[in-house]
Scaffold this motif. Structure first.
Motif, PDB file in Angstrom:
ATOM      1  N   SER A  11       0.825  -1.206   0.000  1.00 53.02           N
ATOM      2  CA  SER A  11       0.000   0.000   0.000  1.00 53.02           C
ATOM      3  C   SER A  11       0.863   1.261   0.000  1.00 53.02           C
ATOM      4  CB  SER A  11      -0.896  -0.012   1.241  1.00 53.02           C
ATOM      5  OG  SER A  11      -1.582   1.196   1.353  1.00 53.02           O
ATOM      6  N   GLY A  12       0.564   2.171  -0.926  1.00 50.86           N
ATOM      7  CA  GLY A  12       1.243   3.453  -0.977  1.00 50.86           C
ATOM      8  C   GLY A  12       2.569   3.468  -1.721  1.00 50.86           C
ATOM      9  N   LEU A  13       3.077   2.294  -2.097  1.00 51.49           N
ATOM     10  CA  LEU A  13       4.362   2.252  -2.786  1.00 51.49           C
ATOM     11  C   LEU A  13       4.214   2.632  -4.260  1.00 51.49           C
ATOM     12  CD1 LEU A  13       5.986  -0.982  -1.282  1.00 51.49           C
ATOM     13  CD2 LEU A  13       6.338   1.409  -0.616  1.00 51.49           C
ATOM     14  N   LEU A  14       5.284   3.122  -4.824  1.00 49.91           N
ATOM     15  CA  LEU A  14       5.314   3.536  -6.223  1.00 49.91           C
ATOM     16  C   LEU A  14       5.759   2.367  -7.099  1.00 49.91           C
ATOM     17  CD1 LEU A  14       4.888   6.196  -7.797  1.00 49.91           C
ATOM     18  CD2 LEU A  14       7.351   6.556  -7.628  1.00 49.91           C
ATOM     19  N   LEU A  15       5.057   2.154  -8.211  1.00 46.92           N
ATOM     20  CA  LEU A  15       5.400   1.118  -9.183  1.00 46.92           C
ATOM     21  C   LEU A  15       5.765   1.831 -10.481  1.00 46.92           C
ATOM     22  CD1 LEU A  15       5.437  -1.992  -9.696  1.00 46.92           C
ATOM     23  CD2 LEU A  15       3.106  -1.728 -10.559  1.00 46.92           C
ATOM     24  N   GLN A  16       6.950   1.530 -11.003  1.00 47.61           N
ATOM     25  CA  GLN A  16       7.444   2.214 -12.196  1.00 47.61           C
ATOM     26  C   GLN A  16       7.722   1.245 -13.335  1.00 47.61           C
ATOM     27  OE1 GLN A  16      11.059   4.097 -10.828  1.00 47.61           O
ATOM     28  NE2 GLN A  16       9.967   5.967 -10.260  1.00 47.61           N
ATOM     29  N   LEU A  17       7.385   1.658 -14.551  1.00 49.00           N
ATOM     30  CA  LEU A  17       7.809   0.965 -15.754  1.00 49.00           C
ATOM     31  C   LEU A  17       9.009   1.737 -16.286  1.00 49.00           C
ATOM     32  CD1 LEU A  17       7.124  -1.385 -17.709  1.00 49.00           C
ATOM     33  CD2 LEU A  17       6.063   0.356 -19.157  1.00 49.00           C
TER      34      LEU A  17
END
Length: 160
Positions: free
Chosen positions: A58-64
């Motif tokens: 929860s709340g974490l950033l996911l990047q491509l």
């Protein structure tokens, strides 16, 4: 531009190098691809979707991310909601390319995906198993990707 090949004299073990000239059309294609890689501000070609659930993230950033000779470029990102759900959508610059999907700006929480135009990928995993078992589904190569990611994780753990 040349490729190199190796051939053997008949009946001997002596190898000799041979230059194989690439035709100009192929050479121009390779140069063009390198130009696109060096300048990722090229015209976009199509959309993709990566969605799913990552428990305890929860709340974490996911990047491509797009790896290139000049380094890593963040192409798209989203924040994981309070229930662990996410939806990452965007446009791709290349018809197919190997992208990194990284969680929480942590290189240990990174998987590599061969994204194609119009891919719709689903992940169902947890924070603790993201890099080992992302449980990818939604594309023809899901089973193979899950196996490769799991094996790669094992190699990293064994050699680090």
């Amino acid at each position: 531009m040349f490729l190199f090949s190796c051939s053997f004299d008949n009946g001997t073990e002596n190898a000799k190098a041979e230059e194989i000239p690439l035709n100009s059309k192929l050479s121009k294609s390779l140069d063009s691809l390198q130009d696109v890689i060096n300048n990722t501000n090229q015209k976009v070609l199509g959309d993709f979707i990566i969605a799913g659930k990552i428990k305890d993230a929860s709340g974490l950033l996911l990047q491509l991310q797009l790896p290139s000779p000049k380094g890593i470029k963040v192409m798209h990102q989203t924040r994981i909601d309070s229930l662990g759900n996410f939806r990452l959508t965007g446009e791709l610059t290349f018809p197919i390319y190997m992208y990194n999907l990284q969680l929480a700006a942590n290189s240990d929480l990174t998987i590599t995906l061969p994204l194609e135009l119009s891919d719709s990928i689903h992940l169902n995993t947890s924070l603790s198993s993201f890099a080992q078992t992302p449980n990818i589904s939604g594309v023809l190569w899901s089973k193979q990707a899950n196996e490769i990611i799991s094996k790669n994780y094992g190699y990293k753990k064994r050699f680090n």
